[in-house]
Scaffold this motif. Structure first.
Motif, PDB file in Angstrom:
ATOM      1  N   ALA A   6       0.837  -1.192   0.000  1.00  8.87           N
ATOM      2  CA  ALA A   6       0.000   0.000   0.000  1.00  8.87           C
ATOM      3  C   ALA A   6       0.872   1.242   0.000  1.00  8.87           C
ATOM      4  O   ALA A   6       2.026   1.225   0.416  1.00  8.87           O
ATOM      5  CB  ALA A   6      -0.903   0.012   1.226  1.00  8.87           C
ATOM      6  N   SER A   7       0.276   2.304  -0.485  1.00 13.04           N
ATOM      7  CA  SER A   7       0.874   3.627  -0.401  1.00 13.04           C
ATOM      8  C   SER A   7      -0.193   4.505   0.248  1.00 13.04           C
ATOM      9  O   SER A   7      -1.242   4.745  -0.355  1.00 13.04           O
ATOM     10  CB  SER A   7       1.247   4.138  -1.793  1.00 13.04           C
ATOM     11  N   GLY A   8       0.067   4.904   1.461  1.00 11.61           N
ATOM     12  CA  GLY A   8      -0.980   5.596   2.206  1.00 11.61           C
ATOM     13  C   GLY A   8      -2.103   4.603   2.466  1.00 11.61           C
ATOM     14  O   GLY A   8      -1.862   3.509   2.968  1.00 11.61           O
ATOM     15  N   GLY A  39       9.956   2.782  -5.377  1.00 12.65           N
ATOM     16  CA  GLY A  39      10.608   1.672  -4.689  1.00 12.65           C
ATOM     17  C   GLY A  39       9.657   0.621  -4.138  1.00 12.65           C
ATOM     18  O   GLY A  39      10.096  -0.330  -3.487  1.00 12.65           O
ATOM     19  N   LEU A  40       8.373   0.783  -4.396  1.00  9.85           N
ATOM     20  CA  LEU A  40       7.399  -0.162  -3.855  1.00  9.85           C
ATOM     21  C   LEU A  40       7.529  -1.545  -4.500  1.00  9.85           C
ATOM     22  O   LEU A  40       7.475  -2.564  -3.805  1.00  9.85           O
ATOM     23  CB  LEU A  40       5.977   0.377  -4.023  1.00  9.85           C
TER      24      LEU A  40
END
Length: 117
Positions: A6-8, A39-40
């Motif tokens: 996840a991002s946020g 970079g995820l």
């Protein structure tokens, strides 16, 4: 096996893996374009490879497109190398035959492998 990142509060990407013969098989990985270049995907791949190593696998394998800048070059930057067709395991031959049957452009498909140390 499936891992998500996840991002946020948004789902940013996922990686699906399994076992192919004795190998840890990266089946599919995707990061949403709006979450790319952060970079995820690299974190997701590294986590999955560590899980494969922890499960006792000696090698990770995958198939990908050779003509997409964020596919084969990305995996190469993480230690994957092209796996010549003459050296494929019987199981990778089956994967590539299934991809052929599914209509993938096989002239652009590439198998890759790396040791899990």
């Amino acid at each position: 096996m499936l891992w998500v990142i996840a991002s946020g509060h948004e789902l940013a990407g996922y990686l699906m893996a399994g076992v192919l013969g004795a190998d840890f098989h990266i089946q599919q990985m995707d990061v949403a374009p709006e979450h790319g270049r952060k970079g995820l995907g690299r974190a997701l791949l590294r986590h999955a490879l560590e899980q494969g190593r922890a499960r006792g696998h000696q090698r990770a394998v995958l198939s990908t497109l050779s003509d997409v800048a964020w596919n084969a070059p990305f995996y190469a930057s993480e230690g994957f190398r092209e796996w010549p067709a003459q050296d494929w395991s019987a199981e990778m031959r089956e994967v590539m035959a299934a991809e052929t049957a599914a209509g993938f452009p096989m002239e652009l498909r590439l198998a890759m492998q790396r040791a899990l140390e």
